[in-house]
Design an enzyme around this catalytic site. Structure first.
Site, PDB file in Angstrom:
ATOM      1  N   ASP A 119       0.760  -1.225  -0.080  1.00 45.79           N
ATOM      2  CA  ASP A 119       0.023  -0.165   0.116  1.00 45.79           C
ATOM      3  C   ASP A 119       0.914   1.107  -0.085  1.00 45.79           C
ATOM      4  OD1 ASP A 119      -2.275   1.758   0.595  1.00 45.79           O
ATOM      5  OD2 ASP A 119      -3.147  -0.230   1.045  1.00 45.79           O
ATOM      6  N   HIS A 166      -3.605   5.727   3.629  1.00 47.58           N
ATOM      7  CA  HIS A 166      -4.288   4.727   3.145  1.00 47.58           C
ATOM      8  C   HIS A 166      -3.561   3.355   3.785  1.00 47.58           C
ATOM      9  CE1 HIS A 166      -5.848   1.604   0.225  1.00 47.58           C
ATOM     10  NE2 HIS A 166      -6.973   2.361   0.484  1.00 47.58           N
ATOM     11  N   SER A 204     -11.468  -0.931  -0.342  1.00 46.18           N
ATOM     12  CA  SER A 204     -10.018  -0.992   0.435  1.00 46.18           C
ATOM     13  C   SER A 204     -10.319  -1.291   1.961  1.00 46.18           C
ATOM     14  CB  SER A 204      -9.634   0.220   0.094  1.00 46.18           C
ATOM     15  OG  SER A 204      -8.821   0.492  -0.981  1.00 46.18           O
TER      16      SER A 204
END
Length: 926
Positions: free
Chosen positions: A179, A239, A419
């Protein structure tokens, strides 16, 4: 609400990103946490555009095109010539391919030209654009009471985790998060292992270097237009931290949230930055995380058992990606990917469309497919992903960072997207990996997740795989490494046609699933894999065994075979009942044997008919036609059933009645004429039959009929009534004469009397009925016929010359009219030429009718009353005598005009019903 951004870099091939995160909102935590920090909504992640422009390509050269060889140099030159842009070889990949970079970003057309040149090169095994992939949308939530996706008995979209945590918390399992990297956060710091920064381009890594051992998230913020799509500026998403927190945030530490697998370890692999990340970096990150070798990098000392990919691109699965995933899969690593947030089939989005990937769709708090989530056949399972359209609290709580560009202080936020769904699945996968230990494989893990998911009807139109993941159900199995079983027992008799049943008992652990294989003399019987087995003829004389195989979704299966049965016995064929005979026992009749369905079907049946116990030669069919030889004898049939491998059986029917001669009664005929006195019925004559009326035998003949008449028949000695024959007849004679005259009609009695006396039969109508037409006036010729018949149709020979000039001798009523003249009932009119006329078509008036009847009576010697009985008939009226005679004899009383006055209405035409009344009353006086 969420916003999907499509980003294009001037020098990067951009991929459609997952649904963007929500930013700008701030909400409060539960009231109980008065001093808790406020929860912002995580910033939206940019959604990448379809792969159409790029500045890099991944190319696998064939062996003949070695580095520095003229063949490879020619390949690079071919691309340069076709596109007009210089291309250089910048590095290799873990899969043995090379990354080629153009000196500038190519547009869609140039990209296609470059690919065409590479793919058409005989020195190239495969070529594909080095696409950028983007983080998918993230959900956020700070404290466990707000983590609706984990709690039991709450929201429809929950995974029901609490009972699962009593079984396992993920200890000993490493989950790689490929990520944006990781930030420092108290929820994660103790669980984060040394990872790696796989970003090879320093221009986007923001750490002044290419790949290095520091996976810290440097922020993926972008100024307006940085990614080449004209998009606005966006803050850092953090994220990777969000995803890692959903997987393994610390539990029971009196702060923040709990992860799905709170005791698992996180291996951060940084491959995304501003404007996403290159597929070549992501693919190398997958290989490195799985323990593979990547050129120039140290070997990962903590290989992952689970890899989370909350990223994607709207392209078919690239060979580079598939190769990396396959390496992980073959290394025993489960690869879990977000399905994508474009509200389209997940088959269009990579890596969720790759083989050996567990693709995860997103569900809302209510258990519905999230409005942004991809769906379809490529989706394997679904997990909580949130939907903040109406309320940020319907998102997923995640660890977060307050920095809008570089990392700052830690915090929490709400987020949404596939996600966020994928790490829920990765966390549950970590629990399974931990509970299974070395028995876990990507295949049995995927099978378990699917088998224990709950199918939600909300996914019916846009399918979400096997449904919502269920933590407790997934972990609810016995962890015994070995299955221990004893030989199964066979219940039932070993005989053809009788079921045998396998019983597998006393096996451990208790959650073993069984399958069976039946064997004949030790050899497997094809198709015999059920719990029960029905022995066949091929089994006669052999012994049978059954092999029970116990298995679970993991570990080795165990097979144990039963003791053999006794040799299988042949069994008799079995009839459902004793044979039956249908048909009537009469000479010439046909009897049919009804044996029923013998078992086990099919059974061959043969027949033999018997006469009073003696076999009838040649009578071996299932039917038998009786002859005179059978008279007064009973018949039976014997049925024999045979079948290969079975014991034959015989059954004999009950006897029929004694065979008789068949008799068919002839029908009784009914004649319903006009008027009851003329109705009749005719009893016929038939051999062997006698007829009865009111219980009494009647001879053949014609009898008068009235009312309801029933005639029955019966056979005489030595005969039998043929089945289906009519043996009884009933007829109700209709007393009504005319269709238009009912019991309620005026003068019904008188009119029906006319018909009975055959004075008139009225008119025959097309439907076969007759009408009287009461209201029609009576003509003179009709009147002549009525009076003639009233006289009894006297034997009268009409004259050869007509007495009336207007009545020819062939007139329909010539006899009746000439009879009237002869009897001087009517002499007609004398015309000026001296002839007389009758005027047959003229209507008869009431005074004329009075004269006709008076004369028909013989013109009796009668002195009329001095005072007229009718106010409209003076004593000097031409027919006063006749009219007063009618009144005197009660033939006509006229009309009562008042209490004291009556009228006769002499000039009125007499109607047919009035005429009937006059004649009836007149006849009664005679």
């Amino acid at each position: 609400m969420s916003h999907a951004l499509r980003t294009r870099l001037s020098a990067r091939l951009l991929i459609p990103g997952v649904l963007a995160l929500v930013c700008g909102s701030v909400i409060s935590p539960p009231a109980a946490a008065d001093d808790a920090p406020l929860l912002p909504v995580a910033p939206a992640a940019p959604a990448a555009s379809p792969g159409s422009a790029t500045d890099q390509f991944i190319v696998k050269f064939k062996d003949k095109a070695a580095a520095g060889s003229p063949v490879r140099t020619e390949s690079l030159g071919k691309v340069t010539r076709n596109v007009g842009v210089r291309v250089t070889d910048v590095r290799g990949t873990a899969a043995g391919a090379r990354v080629l970079r153009a000196e500038r970003t190519l547009d869609a057309g140039e990209t296609e030209k470059a690919l065409a040149a590479l793919k058409g090169d005989p020195a190239v095994e495969y070529a594909e654009p080095d696409i950028r992939m983007y983080r998918t949308a993230e959900p956020n939530d700070p404290y466990y009471p707000l983590q609706w996706g984990l709690q039991s008995g709450g929201a429809a979209g929950t995974m029901n985790m609490p009972d699962a945590w009593s079984l396992n918390r993920g200890a000993g399992v490493v989950v790689a998060v490929v990520d944006t990297g990781i930030t420092s956060h108290s929820e994660l710091n103790a669980s984060v292992l040394p990872g790696y920064d796989m970003m090879s381009d320093p221009a986007y890594s923001r750490d002044s270097s290419g790949r290095d051992a520091n996976p810290r998230d440097e922020g993926d913020w972008t100024p307006a237009g940085m990614c080449g799509d004209g998009g606005p500026a966006s803050p850092s998403s953090w994220h990777g931290t969000q995803v890692a927190g959903i997987i393994a945030a610390a539990a029971n530490n009196s702060s923040g949230i709990t992860g799905v697998a709170p005791e698992a370890k996180i291996l951060p692999v940084r491959a995304l930055g501003p404007c996403g990340g290159y597929m070549s970096d992501i693919a190398d990150g997958i290989v490195w995380a799985a323990g593979g070798s990547v050129a120039g990098l140290p070997v990962n000392p903590n290989p992952a058992r689970v890899i989370n990919l909350s990223l994607g691109a709207d392209v078919p699965c690239p060979a580079t990606f598939q190769s990396a995933v396959n390496f992980a899969y073959e290394s025993g690593v489960a690869v879990i990917a977000a399905a994508g947030n474009e509200n389209r089939p997940a088959a269009d989005t990579s890596p969720s469309n790759c083989q050996n990937v567990i693709s995860v769709a997103a569900l809302t708090r209510t258990g519905n497919l999230a409005p942004y989530s991809n769906y379809g056949a490529a989706v394997d399972v679904a997990a909580p992903g949130g939907d903040m359209t109406q309320n940020p609290a319907d998102g997923i709580v995640v660890p977060f960072n307050q920095g809008t560009q570089a990392p700052a202080a830690e915090t929490y936020a709400y987020s949404e997207g596939t996600s966020m769904a994928a790490p829920h699945a990765s966390g549950l996968a970590a629990l399974l990996m931990s509970r299974l230990g070395d028995l876990a494989t990507p295949a049995n893990l995927e099978a378990r997740l699917k088998a224990t998911s709950t199918k939600n009807v909300a996914c019916a139109d846009k399918t979400c795989g096997s449904g919502l993941l269920q933590g407790t159900a997934a972990l609810n199995f016995q962890p015994d490494r070995e299955i221990r079983g004893v030989a199964p027992i066979i219940g039932g008799k070993a005989a053809v046609g009788q079921d045998l049943t396998a019983y597998a008992i006393n096996w451990t652990p208790s959650d073993v699933n069984f399958s069976y294989q039946w064997n004949r003399n030790g050899a497997p019987i094809p198709g015999a894999q059920a719990t029960t087995y029905l022995p066949q003829t091929a089994d006669v004389g052999t012994t049978l065994t059954v092999t029970a195989t116990g298995s679970r979704f993991f570990g080795q299966s165990v097979s144990v075979t039963s003791a053999p049965t006794a040799p299988v016995e042949a069994a008799p064929v079995v009839p459902p009942y004793e044979p039956r005979i249908s048909g009537q026992a009469i000479i010439g009749g046909l009897l049919t044997a009804e044996p029923g369905a013998w078992q086990p079907a099919p059974v061959t049946l043969s027949y033999q008919w018997y006469r009073s116990g003696q076999a009838i030669p040649g009578a071996v069919a299932n039917t038998y036609q009786m002859t005179t030889d059978d008279k007064d004898k009973t018949l039976t049939v014997r049925v024999t059933g045979t079948k290969d491998g079975y014991i034959s059986a015989e059954r004999t029917s009950a006897a029929t009645a004694a065979v008789k001669t068949g008799a068919v009664p002839a029908p009784v005929q009914f004649t319903d004429k006009i008027g009851t006195p003329n109705d009749t019925y005719t009893v016929p004559s038939a051999a062997g039959v006698e007829y009865l009326v009111a219980g009494n035998v009647v001879a053949a003949g014609t009898y008068p009929g009235a009312g309801a008449v029933t005639v029955n028949s019966r056979v005489t000695a030595g005969y039998a009534l043929v089945a289906g024959s009519v043996a009884s007849w009933t007829h109700t004679f209709d007393s009504a004469v005319f269709r238009d005259i009912t019991d309620g009609s005026a003068f019904a009695l008188e009119i029906n009397w006319l018909a009975t006396e055959e004075i008139t039969q009225g008119w025959a109508e097309p439907d076969g009925t007759r009408t009287f037409r009461s209201g029609e006036p009576v003509n003179r010729d009709q009147m002549a016929a009525f009076l003639y018949r009233l006289a009894g149709n006297p034997d009268f020979v009409p004259p050869a010359v007509s007495p009336f000039a207007d009545i020819p001798t062939n007139h329909a009523f010539y006899r009746e009219i000439s009879w009237l003249a002869w009897k001087e009932i009517s002499t007609g009119w004398k015309e000026a030429d001296g002839t007389r006329t009758f005027r047959p078509g003229a209507t008869v008036n009431r005074d004329q009718m009075a004269a006709f009847i008076y004369r028909h009576a013989g013109s009796p010697d009668y002195v009329p009353e001095a005072q007229s009985p009718f106010a409209d008939i003076p004593t000097d009226h031409g027919f006063y005598k006749q009219i007063s005679w009618l009144a005197k004899n009660g033939i006509s009383n006229g009309w009562a005009e008042s209490a004291t006055t009556r009228t006769f209405r002499p000039g009125a035409s007499i109607l047919r019903d009035q005429m009937a009344a006059f004649m009836y009353r007149y006849a009664a006086q005679r």
